[in-house]
Structures are given as structure tokens and as C-alpha cells.
Design an enzyme around this catalytic site. Sequence first.
Site, PDB file in Angstrom:
ATOM      1  N   TYR A 177       1.039  -1.115  -0.315  1.00 23.33           N
ATOM      2  CA  TYR A 177       0.055   0.062  -0.122  1.00 23.33           C
ATOM      3  C   TYR A 177       0.769   1.210  -0.169  1.00 23.33           C
ATOM      4  CZ  TYR A 177      -3.046   4.069   2.275  1.00 23.33           C
ATOM      5  OH  TYR A 177      -3.277   5.104   2.222  1.00 23.33           O
ATOM      6  N   GLU A 191      -3.422   7.710  -3.560  1.00 22.16           N
ATOM      7  CA  GLU A 191      -3.735   5.626  -3.445  1.00 22.16           C
ATOM      8  C   GLU A 191      -3.453   4.623  -4.103  1.00 22.16           C
ATOM      9  OE1 GLU A 191      -6.187   6.063   0.927  1.00 22.16           O
ATOM     10  OE2 GLU A 191      -7.469   4.268  -0.658  1.00 22.16           O
TER      11      GLU A 191
END
Lengths: 384, 290
Positions: free
Chosen positions: A103, A191
Site C-alpha cells: 500500500y 492511493e
Amino acid sequence: MAMKLHEYQAKDVFADAGIPTPASALASDVDGVVAAAEEIGYPVAIKAQVQVGGRGKAGGIELVDDEDEAREAADTILGMDLKGYHVGQVLVEEAVDFTDELYVGITMDRGAGKPVAMVSTKGGVDIEEVAEEDPDAIAQEHIDPSFGMHPYQARKAVYDAGVDSAVARDVSSVLTTLYDLWTSRDGSDAEINPLMVTDDDEVIAADAVMNIDEDALFRQPELAEMEEEAASGDELEQKADEYDFDYVRLEGNTGIIGNGAGLVMTTLDLVDHYGGEPANFLDVGGGAKADRIANALDMVFSDDNVDSVVFNIFGGITRGDEVAKGINEALEQFDEIPKPVVVRLAGTNWEEGMEILNEDLVTVEQTLEDAVQRAVEYAAEVEA
Amino acid sequence: MSVLVDDETRVVVQGITGGEGKFHAEQMIEYGTNVVAGAVPGKGGQEAAGVPVYDTVDEAVEAEDADTSVIFVPPAFAGDAIFEALDTDLELAVAITEGIPTQDMARVNKRLTETDTRLIGPNCPGLITPGEAKLGILPGNIFADGNVGLVSRSGTLTYQVVDNLTNRGIGQTTAIGIGGDPIIGTDFVDALELFENDDETEAIVMCGEIGGEDEEEAAAFIDEHVDTPVAGFIAGRTAPPGKRMGHAGAIVSGSGTGTAESKISALNDAGVPVGDTPEEVADHIEEFLS
């Protein structure tokens, strides 16, 4: 607040900046999906392009190995209702073999008042869950906006997160690019989850989230154009967009109109406090003129759930006479008022407003508390 | 006594030639505020709302001895206008503008750590010391001079609560609207500290709303440092998670932070009663003062 880009739009933005993304194509019908899949080569992922989290769990993402499977999946996903959103388009994307899912993200830490870069080796799952259950698994690096992210900060976040050294340099590079995009495009969030690591140590962005600060769209014309395309959702919420109202639809039957976010929220809370259920949040904003007031009533009347309306205005820059004019205009066009309206006017020019207001059409109360209680009673009578 | 603003305050209005700026400069003057100048690039030498206009804030300070700015500049240019106020070393800058890009405010926020200038707002109604001066867009006629300090994230909710107080004959020392944006200058803690140190302020009203953790931080501060009795109100108890309630800052995130329950219980734990309605807030204040 934030304008959300679709995955395919965000991926275009990321790819243009040099972040590796899988080969993909957008399709809006079954034949288009098959053609795209042939072009890319099976297996491919077929992914619904809607603005909701957890698309996979909700059946909006399918991995397919051949044409038959592709047709079946495309037929199911296209046109489906995904958590209230209609799926009109899918992204057909090269399926990536991966060994790890990471991530990486940039967001504004409002408490600190500065941006924060985040890296975790626990990608591929809801990062808010990770943040709650295992906060140490997310490495964070706060950034001074006057200097930008120093190269060492990108490296530090990556090493702190425990990313494998074979890909550390590439992940730092992706994070740096992501921060540059976040600043240059006025992101509120940027993101990649997951950022996949392949068995030959390549990194590739398998998903992409890019939310843009709506207040900055004036200087992001390219992204502002995507806004139309990205807009979707509840019909009434779209209508509110047209009227330029801050509007949120809720489940109850007492409609609420007011000026100023805090006071409208308070009106909702009072409806609940007096045993009713709020149907919506509608803030007409500051300085609303008569036509805007009439539009607000039209909005709330067109919600079938609404049984009564409380109209609460405390004027600072909003003037009571304009409000009264707007209410008269909206109601005088009806032979019979569709739903009872309770009005409470206070603040600037409230006396002038009361003189103008046609009291045959509405119920007037002097205080916020009384107005809410009356509207809740009306709603209960209609239900009964 | 009062905090931050009184009849001595010398105000320059940035953006005084715009529609909003001009209208509210006139309203401020009518209320009795000592507005001494306007600042608008390219409009130096003109007059607006009866005061001289200068091209820069610096000139307004040089010529008219302004010490406070009220900013009505459109959002695209407001970040820059705040920087101008901060870099001119004014005592106070009040940014009324709504819709300033968040990244502009992050840069302002950094600058605030290096300057002594205090910022109120942005996206706020301003502040008022009843009978002396108002800086911003608050309707002066609902306020009354008295002993209650009020700090709030929302404009019209401030008016509502003030109305409940004034109707009972309870006046205010100063009322401060700190604004509903995610990044603001003066926060609850700063305002509470000012009221705590003000001799005239005998009770404080604090109106918060969902989103962020400012109310929780304020509760911790009250517990440690505030002896003046405080009554609270929190808007947004019925707001569902993930839906923004008008203010950019007013949202309960998916992970449940920023909820009304968390704020109310933090305040209660600090000995602050939280009213279910604005009337109940006034009840608590009446009790404190009796």
C-alpha cells in the site's frame, strides 16, 4: 470536499506521470469487453467503474480466463447495481501475477495540518482496517508543504514499512511521483492499493485512487472536465448538484431546509431528539435569494419519503424577506400544498419576512425547538 | 474586557472593493468597528465604504496604523491574501472566505508556526465584542454585552445559541467563529485559553460539530487548564458515516473517528455538560452564572 476520479481516470493520470500500470481498456458493452480482452490477452480482470469501496466483495470484479467467462462476467457486471450505483462501464485489465501486495498513499492529516505519506506491506485489504487493527504496519512520514517530500523521507517510509530491499528503490520512486501528483493536481487523497510486486521484482499499480479537492478545481481544468463523467449516485443528490445545494439524503420522513451547515445539522439532531426521523440535510448556504429558496422546497418536495418540512432560517447574510418571498413563490403554484411546511424565521429582516410570508400556506413557529416539534408531529400524523 | 478585539482595534479590510467586502465593511463601520483602510491590489488611491484603499496591506499599516485585517478575498486568491497579512506582522487576521484550496491552507498553516500573527478562520463568520467592534459578517443586533465567552465552528449555529442567551438577558464578552474547514488558524484550545485568561468572562459556551478531533483536544485542555465553567453543544449526532454535512471538516470517517458520541463523552469526562438542544445550553449557562 473531494471529487473522486474513477479508477480508469486515476490510472491514466498515474501512468502519464510514469507509474507502471497494467495494460487496460475501458468498455461499456459485452462485445467491447471481449474485444479488449483479446487485445490484452487472457487472463484479464473485469472491474466495475463505480465510486465505492469493496467492489471485489460486492461482485464488481471478476477474473476471467477465456471468452465465455468474459462474456458471462461482463453480462453480469455491466448494468448491475453496486451498493446503489449503476455500473455503466468496466475496466478490462491485464491480470498481474504477484508475490506481494503493498500500500502507498498520500493524504492530508487534518490534525497535523500537513500532508502525510504512508507505506505498508499489508496492501490488498482495506487500509482503514489495517490502521485500526495494526497501526504499526503503516509507516507514516509527515511532509512540510513548503519544502515538499525530501528524497530521504520517501526512502525512510519505505524502509520503516519493511518493504523488501529488492523493490525499495522502485517503491520510493512511486511514492515520490505520487506526492508530486498529489500536490500538482490538488489531491485530497492519492492511493495505490495494492501496489503489486511481481516475481521478477517489478512494481505495478493494480488499483488507483485519486480524489481531488473540489475547492481547487478552478486551477485543474483537465480534471474538472472528468468531473461530469465521474458524477454518479442518487437522483436527488444529482438534482442538488444542479441547484448547487449541500444536500445529503437520509432515511426518515421529516424534510429539513436551513442555512449554514452547523445549524442544519442541529435541526436534524433536534428532529431526532423530538422523536422524528430526518429525511435529509439541505443547506441553502449564505445569502440565498428567493429563487434559491423555492428550489430548496422543490428539492425536498420531490423526495417521496418526505411527509413534512421544517424550514429554519437564522439570517446573518441571508435576509428574512427573501426567504419569505421564495417560500410564497414555491407554494403559491400549488392548488393544494403537497406536504405541510413549518417555518421559523430569525435574524436579519425577520420581521419584514413575517409581513410578506403567506401564513395561509405554512405553519409559523417562533423558536427552533417549537418548529421542529411541530414538523415532527405533522410527519407522524401523515404516517398514522 | 474582551478578547482579541475592542473599540481600539484598527482594521484594514482586504478585498474591500468587492461586493461582499464593501457591504460588510459598511456593516462593520455601522456597528462601530474602527475600520481605517482597505487593501486591494490595483485600487490604491480610491475610496470604499468611506475609507482609503491601498494597493498593499503594508501601505495600509504604514499610512493608517492598521493592526488587524479582515479578509473578503475570493478563494483562488485568499491563501495569498492571508500570507500578505501574516508577512505584514499584523496582530490578527480574520479570513471570512469559504472554499480556499486545502493545500493553500497547509502552506498557511506552516507559516503560522513562524509568526506571531493570529489567524481566525478561514470559512468563518468572524468575531464580535458586543457594543465595541465586530470583524466579519455576524448580525450585530442579536448580540449583547455581558460575561459569556462563545467559541463555535459554525456561523448560523453561533447565532442560534447567542439568540437563546440574549433572549434571557445573558450577554457575551466576545463571540468567536473559528470556522468549519479542516485546517484553521485559531482552534478551540486557543480560544478557550483566551477566555480563561479574560477577567470578564465568567462562563464559556463551546459549539462543536462532528469531524476531526479538535473537540476531544479541547476537552483534555479544559480538564487540565480551564477553571471557568464551560457548557458545550455538538452538532451532527444524527449524521451517518461517510457523508459530509456541509462543512468540509464535518464528516465522520469510515473508521468512526470524529463522531458526536466521542466528542460528547470527552467533554462530559472533562466536567462539561453538553446540551441536547441550544435551549439546554442556555440553561447550563444560566445555572453557572446564578
